[in-house]
Enzyme design. Structure first.
Site, short mmCIF file in Angstrom:
data_model
loop_
_atom_site.label_atom_id
_atom_site.label_comp_id
_atom_site.label_asym_id
_atom_site.label_seq_id
_atom_site.Cartn_x
_atom_site.Cartn_y
_atom_site.Cartn_z
N TYR A 27 43.85 32.24 35.43
CA TYR A 27 43.31 31.51 36.58
C TYR A 27 43.44 30.00 36.36
O TYR A 27 42.99 29.48 35.33
CB TYR A 27 41.86 31.90 36.86
CG TYR A 27 41.69 33.33 37.36
CD1 TYR A 27 42.80 34.12 37.68
CD2 TYR A 27 40.43 33.89 37.52
CE1 TYR A 27 42.65 35.42 38.12
CE2 TYR A 27 40.27 35.20 37.97
CZ TYR A 27 41.39 35.96 38.27
OH TYR A 27 41.23 37.25 38.72
N ARG B 295 28.14 29.31 50.59
CA ARG B 295 28.64 30.67 50.83
C ARG B 295 28.29 31.60 49.66
O ARG B 295 28.00 32.78 49.85
CB ARG B 295 30.15 30.65 51.05
CG ARG B 295 30.53 30.28 52.46
CD ARG B 295 32.01 30.43 52.67
NE ARG B 295 32.36 30.21 54.06
CZ ARG B 295 33.59 29.98 54.49
NH1 ARG B 295 34.60 29.95 53.64
NH2 ARG B 295 33.82 29.80 55.77
#
Ligand code: NAP
Length: 297
Positions: free
Chosen positions: A58, A267
């Site tokens: 990542y 979120r």
């Protein structure tokens, strides 16, 4: 009457002695600086999310580069003593660009060392083979994974993007349990319902971590018919479409753990509303059919 209720309590990860939250947060899309990362970590913890999913790869393809996401998380841990202990840390190895997949024992051993160094930790709770390497015999993979656990560098073992037959082959050579599997799963990618992934997880007591639970955001993009149903379902429980999408996965009897992919603190915090959204069978199957675009026979 709703009959499908998401699991709301933390629970054990197989026989590992590790306790995991019903939702996870993922760092595939990690960017920014350590302050931004810390804000997201705090949002996740506020939401009751303690299971964090990353991978050595990542950051690859972004300014962070290979290892960059682990590095940033490690920096966040280093800056805040005590933070690392609040987190159940899952990482992955076995993809090494430009070589697609590598699970050779020698490679995995050094990949784990590099991950631990970047994460500034002595061990991770969960180490996952990111994708199956067709050129390494499962016996060799099993031996490499066993050494990681025996050395105290990994507490539990998992796989990602593995077909059930691949899990079975690996287990044949492993005396330790495979406690988790990580498929892509959402109403847009329903294959795990059909290909035996969820059945194997239920039969063998493996946790299921669902990646891209919102289809990378496409599920809630304008005009998706499943998105419309999810928005309505969420609203009925005082929540939004995202919460409903996560809950839709969680109410499966495999007690699927969606990996929240958002990098926006609000979120991430809001994902906790998934625990409130319940379903009838009719509503659940309607989302499946709308998401796949295929009526059930
Ligand atoms: P996702 O939740 O399906 O997608 C997240 C993306 O959707 C973000 O770009 C997010 O943007 C956007 N989004 C969130 N809410 C939205 C909304 N209401 N409307 C439109 N877009 C919205 O998850 P993912 O990031 O694809 O994957 C989640 C995690 O799964 C990853 O972090 C990683 O840990 C794991 N993963 C594993 C593999 C594997 O091979 N094992 C592969 C991919 C991912 P914002 O950030 O702006 O909110």
């Amino acid at each position: 009457m709703t009959e499908l209720v998401p699991p709301r309590q933390p629970r054990p990860l197989g026989s590992s002695g590790i306790t995991i939250s019903p939702l996870a947060w993922g760092m595939w899309r990690l960017d920014g600086d350590v302050r931004a990362v810390r804000a997201r970590i705090d949002a996740a913890l506020d939401a009751g999310i303690t299971l964090f999913d990353t991978a050595d790869i990542y950051g690859y393809g972004s300014p962070l580069g290979f290892g960059g996401a682990e590095e940033l998380l490690g920096e966040a841990f280093a800056e805040a003593p005590g933070l690392r202990e609040q987190v159940v840390l899952a990482t992955k190895g076995g993809i090494t660009p430009p070589v697609p997949y590598n699970s050779a024992a020698s490679y995995l051993a050094q990949a784990l060392e590099a991950s631990l160094r970047r994460l500034r930790t002595e061990r991770v709770e969960l180490y996952q083979i990111h994708r199956r390497d067709f050129l390494t015999h499962p016996q060799e993979v099993a031996a490499a994974l066993t050494r990681m656990v025996e050395a105290g560098k990994v507490r539990a073992l998992g796989v990602s993007n593995h077909a059930p037959a691949e899990v079975t082959a690996l287990k044949t050579f492993l005396d330790l349990p495979i406690v988790s599997t990580q498929p892509e799963f959402s109403p847009l990618r329903a294959a795990p319902l059909y290909d035996g992934t969820l059945d194997q997880a239920m039969a063998e007591g493996m946790a299921v971590l669902a990646w891209s639970p919102l289809g990378g955001g496409r599920l809630l993009a304008d005009g998706n018919p499943a998105g419309h149903l999810l928005a309505r379902q969420g609203a009925a429980f005082g929540a939004d479409a995202t919460a409903a999408a996560l809950s839709w996965l969680m109410v499966h009897p495999a007690r699927v753990i969606p990996i929240v992919g958002s990098q926006q603190p609000e979120r991430i915090r809001g994902a906790a509303a998934a625990l409130q959204v319940e379903w009838t069978r009719e509503q659940w199957y309607a989302v499946l059919q709308a998401g796949t675009g295929e009526p059930l026979p």
